[in-house]
Scaffold this active site. Structure first.
Site, PDB file in Angstrom:
ATOM      1  CG  ASN A  81      50.392  44.279  43.442  1.00 40.63           C
ATOM      2  OD1 ASN A  81      50.636  44.075  44.843  1.00 40.63           O
ATOM      3  ND2 ASN A  81      51.413  44.541  42.879  1.00 40.63           N
ATOM      4  CB  ALA A  94      42.425  37.998  42.790  1.00 37.70           C
ATOM      5  N   GLY A  95      43.563  37.928  39.762  1.00 44.57           N
ATOM      6  CA  GLY A  95      43.781  37.017  38.362  1.00 44.57           C
ATOM      7  C   GLY A  95      43.749  37.702  37.018  1.00 44.57           C
ATOM      8  N   GLY A 141      47.442  36.293  41.911  1.00 47.11           N
ATOM      9  CA  GLY A 141      48.808  36.291  41.104  1.00 47.11           C
ATOM     10  C   GLY A 141      48.698  35.093  40.162  1.00 47.11           C
ATOM     11  CE  LYS A 155      41.708  42.858  48.493  1.00 49.96           C
ATOM     12  NZ  LYS A 155      42.665  42.377  47.442  1.00 49.96           N
TER      13      LYS A 155
END
Length: 340
Positions: A292, A270-271, A244, A183
């Site tokens: 994550n 993301a998000g 995040g 990635k």
């Protein structure tokens, strides 16, 4: 150099002194580091593991020693499980069952990390490449809890702000574990962590030429996504919202246009904040979702991991089924004929 001449070697930013010149293998042994679990860069050049014994360390050499850090429920014959088997997820020439990819950072400990991955059903996890703690080489490592033979590691370039640093990091990652599917993320600033697309494109060109299968984190820009495809990336990973943030998909139109405009897998990255965000991404036609923080910072990460796994599956099923058309006015679902 005399065999008894002392040498000074800088290891992960700290000076170490040895009584005499020695091989890289001997340096690792002296430091108590298992050479099978790390990658080493000597004077900005990656040293293949097969060359550790023959690589002599000289006075003034600089070494970087890195490793990977954290940075399913069995539903056998259920409708969701059958749908997964009939609709496999293919990326970089490899086939997977789960369309959920998860990160390995922010958990309380490696035990919780492993439990969350198992609950999510994910088969691919992102891992950061970081310096080995030379002062405590026996400290627990991710590979001791998440077996890379069972779960596919996806090394990433989290924390890199230039193409040069990203390329250097992934060269070390390939040496450490042999992984070529990676990635790529090159960040533009510390406040938003938005991708610097100029540096991302530059790094992608180098990595693809070197044989890496690049999954590229990018802005939700249709044109930039197409350029990444032209370069030869293996997947496009547009952000849903800042890393995040948990804000969910902020620009559904662009995500949908990226999906329609490329032949590559599109993975929202993301998000994501909760299960409904993951479902929306899949209903837009994305091939998968990477997350994550949404799992790791939940009050119950393991339970949230399970919810996310189910959300991705149900969103994919809904996309394949095709939603009903939207209407401005009511349309009764019960027949009007035969009313009393």
């Amino acid at each position: 150099m005399d065999a008894r001449t002392p040498v000074r070697v800088r290891v992960n930013g700290e000076d170490h002194h040895f009584d005499s010149p020695l091989s890289l293998a001997a340096v690792l042994d002296r430091l108590g580091i298992d050479r099978r679990k790390v990658a080493v860069e000597r004077n900005l050049e990656v040293v293949p593991g097969s060359a550790y014994e023959d690589t002599q360390i000289a006075d003034g050499d600089q070494l970087e020693i890195v490793h990977f850090i954290g940075g399913g429920m069995d539903d056998g014959g259920s409708v969701l499980a059958v749908a997964e088997r009939d609709d496999p997820f293919e990326i970089a020439g490899r086939r997977f069952t789960s369309r959920l990819l998860v990160g390995t950072g922010k958990y309380r400990d490696f035990e919780e990390t492993a439990a969350a991955i198992a609950a999510s059903g994910a088969e691919i996890v992102t891992v950061a490449v970081r310096r080995v703690n030379v002062s405590d080489p026996a400290s627990p490592r991710l590979v001791d809890y998440v077996d890379p033979k069972q779960i596919t590691y996806l090394p990433n370039t989290a924390g890199c702000y230039t193409a040069e640093d990203a390329v250097r990091t992934l060269r070390l990652a390939r040496e450490a574990g042999g992984w070529e599917m990676v990635k790529l993320e090159v960040l533009g600033d510390q406040k938003t962590l938005y991708p610097d697309m100029v540096e991302t494109l530059k790094a992608a060109e180098v990595l693809v030429k070197e044989g890496f299968q690049v999954l590229a984190y990018c802005s939700d820009d249709v044109i930039m996504a197409k350029r990444l495809e032209t370069i030869g990336c293996a997947a496009i990973m547009p952000l849903a919202a800042p890393i995040g943030s948990g804000l969910g998909i902020q620009n559904r139109v662009n995500v949908r246009l990226i999906v329609e405009g490329t032949d590559l897998p599109v993975l929202v990255d993301a998000g994501v904040g909760t299960a409904s965000d993951a479902t929306i991404a899949m209903e837009l036609g994305c091939a998968g979702v990477l997350m994550n923080t949404a799992i790791a910072e939940a009050k119950d990460p393991v339970r949230m991991a399970s919810a996310m796994g189910l959300a991705v599956k149900s969103g994919r099923l809904a996309y394949l089924a095709g939603r009903m058309p939207k209407r401005l006015y009511a349309d009764p679902s019960s027949p009007l004929g035969g009313l009393i």
